[in-house]
Design a protein around this motif. Sequence first.
Motif, PDB file in Angstrom:
ATOM      1  N   GLU A 191      -6.026  -5.163  10.873  1.00  0.00           N
ATOM      2  CA  GLU A 191      -5.930  -3.723  10.667  1.00  0.00           C
ATOM      3  C   GLU A 191      -4.523  -3.368  10.174  1.00  0.00           C
ATOM      4  OE1 GLU A 191      -7.672  -1.138  10.454  1.00  0.00           O
ATOM      5  OE2 GLU A 191      -9.638  -1.547  11.331  1.00  0.00           O
ATOM      6  N   ILE A 192      -4.150  -2.123  10.261  1.00  0.00           N
ATOM      7  CA  ILE A 192      -2.920  -1.637   9.644  1.00  0.00           C
ATOM      8  C   ILE A 192      -1.683  -2.382  10.146  1.00  0.00           C
ATOM      9  CG2 ILE A 192      -2.676   0.214  11.347  1.00  0.00           C
ATOM     10  CD1 ILE A 192      -1.495   1.929   9.077  1.00  0.00           C
ATOM     11  N   SER A 193      -1.695  -2.800  11.419  1.00  0.00           N
ATOM     12  CA  SER A 193      -0.528  -3.493  11.967  1.00  0.00           C
ATOM     13  C   SER A 193      -0.238  -4.781  11.213  1.00  0.00           C
ATOM     14  CB  SER A 193      -0.744  -3.798  13.452  1.00  0.00           C
ATOM     15  OG  SER A 193      -1.940  -4.563  13.633  1.00  0.00           O
ATOM     16  N   PHE A 194      -1.271  -5.451  10.691  1.00  0.00           N
ATOM     17  CA  PHE A 194      -1.065  -6.676   9.919  1.00  0.00           C
ATOM     18  C   PHE A 194      -0.539  -6.353   8.519  1.00  0.00           C
ATOM     19  CE2 PHE A 194      -2.815  -9.401   6.568  1.00  0.00           C
ATOM     20  CZ  PHE A 194      -2.210 -10.611   6.897  1.00  0.00           C
ATOM     21  N   TYR A 195      -1.160  -5.395   7.839  1.00  0.00           N
ATOM     22  CA  TYR A 195      -0.790  -5.099   6.451  1.00  0.00           C
ATOM     23  C   TYR A 195       0.615  -4.514   6.350  1.00  0.00           C
ATOM     24  CZ  TYR A 195      -5.742  -5.894   5.633  1.00  0.00           C
ATOM     25  OH  TYR A 195      -6.994  -6.461   5.578  1.00  0.00           O
ATOM     26  N   GLN A 196       1.094  -3.865   7.419  1.00  0.00           N
ATOM     27  CA  GLN A 196       2.433  -3.296   7.389  1.00  0.00           C
ATOM     28  C   GLN A 196       3.521  -4.353   7.515  1.00  0.00           C
ATOM     29  OE1 GLN A 196       3.517   0.316   7.185  1.00  0.00           O
ATOM     30  NE2 GLN A 196       1.636  -0.049   6.054  1.00  0.00           N
ATOM     31  N   THR A 197       3.168  -5.559   7.957  1.00  0.00           N
ATOM     32  CA  THR A 197       4.153  -6.631   8.087  1.00  0.00           C
ATOM     33  C   THR A 197       4.297  -7.459   6.818  1.00  0.00           C
ATOM     34  OG1 THR A 197       2.511  -8.209   8.944  1.00  0.00           O
ATOM     35  CG2 THR A 197       3.648  -6.802  10.548  1.00  0.00           C
ATOM     36  N   LEU A 198       3.488  -7.208   5.802  1.00  0.00           N
ATOM     37  CA  LEU A 198       3.555  -7.973   4.562  1.00  0.00           C
ATOM     38  C   LEU A 198       4.803  -7.600   3.764  1.00  0.00           C
ATOM     39  CD1 LEU A 198      -0.199  -7.709   3.451  1.00  0.00           C
ATOM     40  CD2 LEU A 198       0.925  -9.623   4.609  1.00  0.00           C
ATOM     41  N   PRO A 199       5.308  -8.505   2.916  1.00  0.00           N
ATOM     42  CA  PRO A 199       6.496  -8.190   2.105  1.00  0.00           C
ATOM     43  C   PRO A 199       6.321  -6.918   1.288  1.00  0.00           C
ATOM     44  CG  PRO A 199       5.997 -10.535   1.991  1.00  0.00           C
ATOM     45  CD  PRO A 199       4.871  -9.904   2.739  1.00  0.00           C
ATOM     46  N   HIS A 200       5.147  -6.734   0.723  1.00  0.00           N
ATOM     47  CA  HIS A 200       4.813  -5.487   0.023  1.00  0.00           C
ATOM     48  C   HIS A 200       3.700  -4.815   0.831  1.00  0.00           C
ATOM     49  CE1 HIS A 200       7.249  -6.697  -3.404  1.00  0.00           C
ATOM     50  NE2 HIS A 200       6.665  -7.883  -3.361  1.00  0.00           N
ATOM     51  N   SER A 201       4.084  -4.008   1.770  1.00  0.00           N
ATOM     52  CA  SER A 201       3.132  -3.474   2.748  1.00  0.00           C
ATOM     53  C   SER A 201       2.222  -2.404   2.130  1.00  0.00           C
ATOM     54  CB  SER A 201       3.887  -2.879   3.939  1.00  0.00           C
ATOM     55  OG  SER A 201       4.722  -1.812   3.518  1.00  0.00           O
ATOM     56  N   TYR A 202       1.061  -2.252   2.695  1.00  0.00           N
ATOM     57  CA  TYR A 202       0.116  -1.207   2.329  1.00  0.00           C
ATOM     58  C   TYR A 202      -0.797  -0.970   3.518  1.00  0.00           C
ATOM     59  CZ  TYR A 202      -2.644  -5.413   1.157  1.00  0.00           C
ATOM     60  OH  TYR A 202      -3.275  -6.636   1.178  1.00  0.00           O
ATOM     61  N   VAL A 203      -1.681   0.005   3.394  1.00  0.00           N
ATOM     62  CA  VAL A 203      -2.583   0.339   4.495  1.00  0.00           C
ATOM     63  C   VAL A 203      -4.018   0.066   4.069  1.00  0.00           C
ATOM     64  CG1 VAL A 203      -1.030   2.082   5.451  1.00  0.00           C
ATOM     65  CG2 VAL A 203      -2.750   2.744   3.768  1.00  0.00           C
ATOM     66  N   PRO A 204      -4.884  -0.347   4.989  1.00  0.00           N
ATOM     67  CA  PRO A 204      -6.293  -0.559   4.645  1.00  0.00           C
ATOM     68  C   PRO A 204      -6.962   0.777   4.362  1.00  0.00           C
ATOM     69  CG  PRO A 204      -5.970  -0.789   7.004  1.00  0.00           C
ATOM     70  CD  PRO A 204      -4.605  -0.649   6.407  1.00  0.00           C
ATOM     71  N   ARG A 205      -8.075   0.720   3.633  1.00  0.00           N
ATOM     72  CA  ARG A 205      -8.721   1.970   3.244  1.00  0.00           C
ATOM     73  C   ARG A 205      -9.361   2.678   4.432  1.00  0.00           C
ATOM     74  NH1 ARG A 205      -9.775   4.332  -1.209  1.00  0.00           N
ATOM     75  NH2 ARG A 205      -9.257   2.512  -2.491  1.00  0.00           N
ATOM     76  N   ASN A 206      -9.908   1.917   5.372  1.00  0.00           N
ATOM     77  CA  ASN A 206     -10.669   2.508   6.478  1.00  0.00           C
ATOM     78  C   ASN A 206     -11.786   3.403   5.939  1.00  0.00           C
ATOM     79  OD1 ASN A 206      -9.221   1.174   8.394  1.00  0.00           O
ATOM     80  ND2 ASN A 206      -8.012   2.921   9.070  1.00  0.00           N
ATOM     81  N   GLY A 207     -12.453   2.894   4.949  1.00  0.00           N
ATOM     82  CA  GLY A 207     -13.567   3.598   4.319  1.00  0.00           C
ATOM     83  C   GLY A 207     -14.262   2.650   3.359  1.00  0.00           C
ATOM     84  N   PRO A 208     -15.331   3.079   2.731  1.00  0.00           N
ATOM     85  CA  PRO A 208     -16.076   2.208   1.808  1.00  0.00           C
ATOM     86  C   PRO A 208     -15.209   1.705   0.661  1.00  0.00           C
ATOM     87  CG  PRO A 208     -17.347   4.179   2.327  1.00  0.00           C
ATOM     88  CD  PRO A 208     -15.976   4.403   2.876  1.00  0.00           C
ATOM     89  N   LEU A 209     -15.372   0.435   0.313  1.00  0.00           N
ATOM     90  CA  LEU A 209     -14.674  -0.121  -0.839  1.00  0.00           C
ATOM     91  C   LEU A 209     -15.164   0.569  -2.096  1.00  0.00           C
ATOM     92  CD1 LEU A 209     -14.771  -2.673   1.313  1.00  0.00           C
ATOM     93  CD2 LEU A 209     -13.913  -3.907  -0.667  1.00  0.00           C
ATOM     94  N   ARG A 210     -14.241   0.815  -3.026  1.00  0.00           N
ATOM     95  CA  ARG A 210     -14.607   1.499  -4.263  1.00  0.00           C
ATOM     96  C   ARG A 210     -14.926   0.536  -5.394  1.00  0.00           C
ATOM     97  NH1 ARG A 210     -10.199   6.494  -4.277  1.00  0.00           N
ATOM     98  NH2 ARG A 210     -10.763   7.319  -2.219  1.00  0.00           N
ATOM     99  N   SER A 211     -14.541  -0.719  -5.245  1.00  0.00           N
ATOM    100  CA  SER A 211     -14.845  -1.722  -6.254  1.00  0.00           C
ATOM    101  C   SER A 211     -14.838  -3.087  -5.596  1.00  0.00           C
ATOM    102  CB  SER A 211     -13.833  -1.680  -7.405  1.00  0.00           C
ATOM    103  OG  SER A 211     -12.566  -2.130  -6.955  1.00  0.00           O
ATOM    104  N   ILE A 212     -15.467  -4.052  -6.245  1.00  0.00           N
ATOM    105  CA  ILE A 212     -15.475  -5.405  -5.710  1.00  0.00           C
ATOM    106  C   ILE A 212     -14.078  -6.005  -5.791  1.00  0.00           C
ATOM    107  CG2 ILE A 212     -16.060  -6.559  -7.870  1.00  0.00           C
ATOM    108  CD1 ILE A 212     -17.497  -7.340  -4.367  1.00  0.00           C
ATOM    109  N   GLN A 213     -13.252  -5.566  -6.778  1.00  0.00           N
ATOM    110  CA  GLN A 213     -11.881  -6.071  -6.885  1.00  0.00           C
ATOM    111  C   GLN A 213     -11.048  -5.699  -5.668  1.00  0.00           C
ATOM    112  OE1 GLN A 213     -13.664  -4.436  -9.267  1.00  0.00           O
ATOM    113  NE2 GLN A 213     -12.643  -4.559 -11.255  1.00  0.00           N
ATOM    114  N   GLU A 214     -11.402  -4.588  -5.007  1.00  0.00           N
ATOM    115  CA  GLU A 214     -10.633  -4.155  -3.841  1.00  0.00           C
ATOM    116  C   GLU A 214     -10.690  -5.180  -2.716  1.00  0.00           C
ATOM    117  OE1 GLU A 214     -10.547  -0.382  -0.731  1.00  0.00           O
ATOM    118  OE2 GLU A 214     -11.425  -0.095  -2.722  1.00  0.00           O
ATOM    119  N   LEU A 215     -11.714  -6.011  -2.727  1.00  0.00           N
ATOM    120  CA  LEU A 215     -11.809  -7.064  -1.710  1.00  0.00           C
ATOM    121  C   LEU A 215     -10.575  -7.963  -1.725  1.00  0.00           C
ATOM    122  CD1 LEU A 215     -15.475  -8.472  -1.678  1.00  0.00           C
ATOM    123  CD2 LEU A 215     -14.187  -7.541   0.241  1.00  0.00           C
TER     124      LEU A 215
END
Length: 479
Positions: A191-215
């Motif tokens: 969840e968000i706690s993992f993605y915020q620790t990445l070198p280029h951090s971001y947040v998960p959508r917490n909603g339906p994916l809008r494209s297969i590339q988003e995977l």
Amino acid sequence: GCYSAGRWWRRHAEQPRHSAHYGRSFSEGDNAMNTLTRGQRGFATLLVFAVIVISAVVIGTIQSTAFSQAAAGRESLARVRAFWAARAGVECTIARLEFATENPDPNDAYQVLNDMTDVAEGVVAGAVWRIATTDGKNEVLGPADAHAKININLATVDQLLSIEPLMTEDVADSIADWIDADDDVNPLGAEISFYQTLPHSYVPRNGPLRSIQELELVAGVSQQDVRGEDWNLNGILDPNEDDGDASWPPDNADGILDRGWSGILTASSRDGGLNAAGEAPIDLITTSESEVIAKTQVNSEQAKAIIEYASMGQNPTMRAFIATNLATLQQQATGQAAVGGRNRNRVPNLSNEQLTALLEYFTIGSASDTAPGPGKLNINTCDAETLQFLPEIEPEVADAIIAERSSRPDGFTSVLDLSEVSGITRRQLSTLYDILCTRSNVFIVTSRGRDEKTGLEVEIQATIDRSSLPVVLSEVLVR
């Protein structure tokens, strides 16, 4: 006199000497003039030569520039012709799709695809277009059906884990965490706690994916997992995807397109839209008994029971009409106990024909109140292998469905047609109703325009959604 004579003599005696001197002076002047003239002529010749050289260079430069500009102009013109040919293919497909949507054939599940395939090739203004996809090894004319794949936004963790050997438990949990609305972490998810620790951090959508590339943003997912060999996700085996290590991406050069998860999963399919009669579904909560009778050919008691369940039942669903008999649904809705079973027997259960019409023409709740949800899997267009990825369907039942489909030239026109497949009970059918369909709303059109003179190609990939009219182009890519 002597003085004058002497002066005259001296003057005339010296005259020849002066004349010779003057002659030599004139000769030397002529030589100098000739030398100057020759120098001027040489300089003029050199100047003319320089002018000629400069002119030649200028003319050559102008010619080279003109040739380059002409070549660029011809290429631009060829590209314009190829683009509009590709665009013409997309427009023809849209026209056929809208017409088939408003004028459907309820007895032919393949009508829409066949209509669009009829315009998969064409010619316009010195260019041609071709619309095709691939079933792996063979190229197939016509657009790709987005509903031939499992919508990632509807997939359960169990369904994802059935996609072996590519899918692992941690990735399946991470996908579920990316889609769900909360920040609670699944056992092996992120969840968000993992993605915020990445070198280029971001947040998960917490909603339906809008494209297969988003995977590809989900923890543990690589581009190779999602795309396989189909690096541009156009559904066609391109030359660079079938040449081994000669160019990117890596491939085995076996002539078969490995699409990775993109060949099984999608985020493009949409539920809802017009029914098989080209009409908007009717809300059972607001409709009348007479309209239910007219559409489904039920009697007045059956129509009343249907409306009472839809209006007063607790969390009513359309699939309940498949799993439970009508009298029981009415009893649950009204709270009236069946005395000696008489009330239950008084309301006849729906026949297959009546139930098919009910599911086709009606819905519970207004379609305008909610946005179209993720689309179901179309049992007419999906691969046999894709059915194997649904844990709700046993392998032998999946084989029986494919065998039954092969025996129907017009395909399944209703999910209820699956009741004729050996091994499917009424209760199983109600479960499959939530994940299967026989009518697709979204199609992926990969239209390639080619200029006939130069062979230059332009590809347009358009995602066309007919869950509403006029149709919507949800995505357009030009290559």
